[in-house]
Design a protein around this motif. Structure first.
Motif, short mmCIF file in Angstrom:
data_model
loop_
_atom_site.label_atom_id
_atom_site.label_comp_id
_atom_site.label_asym_id
_atom_site.label_seq_id
_atom_site.Cartn_x
_atom_site.Cartn_y
_atom_site.Cartn_z
N LEU A 87 0.98 -1.13 -0.03
CA LEU A 87 0.02 0.00 -0.12
C LEU A 87 1.01 1.35 0.22
CD1 LEU A 87 -2.82 -1.12 2.44
CD2 LEU A 87 -3.08 -0.37 0.05
N HIS A 88 1.75 1.29 0.78
CA HIS A 88 2.92 2.30 0.80
C HIS A 88 3.42 2.62 -0.65
CE1 HIS A 88 5.75 5.28 2.16
NE2 HIS A 88 6.64 4.55 2.06
N ASP A 89 3.81 1.55 -1.13
CA ASP A 89 4.43 1.48 -2.35
C ASP A 89 3.42 2.33 -3.50
OD1 ASP A 89 6.85 0.53 -1.72
OD2 ASP A 89 6.81 -1.28 -2.42
N ILE A 90 2.09 1.85 -3.57
CA ILE A 90 1.04 2.32 -4.13
C ILE A 90 0.73 3.65 -4.23
CG2 ILE A 90 -1.27 2.05 -4.97
CD1 ILE A 90 -1.20 -1.11 -4.18
N ALA A 91 0.87 4.00 -2.89
CA ALA A 91 0.56 5.50 -2.49
C ALA A 91 1.69 6.40 -3.13
CB ALA A 91 0.47 5.75 -1.09
N LEU A 92 2.92 5.83 -3.17
CA LEU A 92 4.20 6.58 -3.81
C LEU A 92 4.09 6.71 -5.17
CD1 LEU A 92 7.13 5.17 -1.93
CD2 LEU A 92 6.11 7.41 -1.59
N ASP A 93 3.56 5.58 -5.85
CA ASP A 93 3.31 5.48 -7.38
C ASP A 93 2.31 6.55 -7.66
OD1 ASP A 93 5.26 3.53 -7.63
OD2 ASP A 93 3.89 1.90 -7.78
N LEU A 94 1.11 6.55 -6.92
CA LEU A 94 0.16 7.59 -7.21
C LEU A 94 0.35 8.85 -6.76
CD1 LEU A 94 -2.72 5.31 -6.03
CD2 LEU A 94 -2.22 5.91 -8.52
N ASP A 95 1.24 9.18 -6.37
CA ASP A 95 1.52 10.49 -5.48
C ASP A 95 2.11 11.35 -6.74
OD1 ASP A 95 1.87 12.60 -3.51
OD2 ASP A 95 3.76 12.30 -3.37
N GLU A 96 2.77 10.80 -7.62
CA GLU A 96 3.26 11.40 -8.53
C GLU A 96 2.40 12.02 -9.56
OE1 GLU A 96 5.04 8.80 -12.14
OE2 GLU A 96 5.65 8.08 -10.31
N HIS A 97 1.04 11.83 -9.39
CA HIS A 97 0.03 12.08 -10.28
C HIS A 97 -0.91 13.23 -9.53
CE1 HIS A 97 1.43 8.98 -13.22
NE2 HIS A 97 1.24 8.20 -12.31
#
Length: 127
Positions: A87-97
């Motif tokens: 979930l943390h990794d997904i949040a980081l991936d989505l944060d760039e958008h």
């Protein structure tokens, strides 16, 4: 007068119900408003995804303690730990958008002089 704290199980049920309502509303919103809502949901500090990640991390800490005491199998703790990391990794991936979603959410809903050009969808995965 303060309100008594709700039963945690009832609170979890209420949050789940409200998340369903949010999804129903989101599916019916005009694009700019939907983009604003999505940006808010994905906000790593104050959004739903950040809150859920925090809950899973808290559950992982609980499960670790209980596994160390022999009350839960270690696999439960490991699974919750993996889930919180994912979930943390997904949040980081989505944060760039986030900025893009906010920008789309602030654009007027009137028709632009130059209509947007559809983009071919290409799946890219970073890991």
């Amino acid at each position: 007068m303060s309100h008594p704290a709700p039963c945690p199980v009832e609170l979890a049920d209420d949050i789940t119900r409200r998340l369903g309502q949010l999804a129903d509303h989101l599916s019916q919103l005009p694009p700019p408003q939907a983009a604003r809502v999505i940006a808010r949901i994905l906000d790593p500090d104050a959004g739903v995804l950040g809150g859920i990640t925090h809950l899973v991390i808290t559950g992982s800490v609980f499960a670790k303690d209980q596994a160390e005491r022999g009350l839960l199998p270690p696999e439960v703790w490991l699974a919750l730990g993996r889930a919180s990391n994912e979930l943390h990794d997904i949040a980081l991936d989505l944060d760039e958008h986030q900025d893009t979603l906010r920008q789309v959410g602030t654009q007027p809903s009137t028709t632009a002089a130059k209509p947007p050009v559809p983009a071919p969808l290409v799946v890219r995965r970073r890991r």
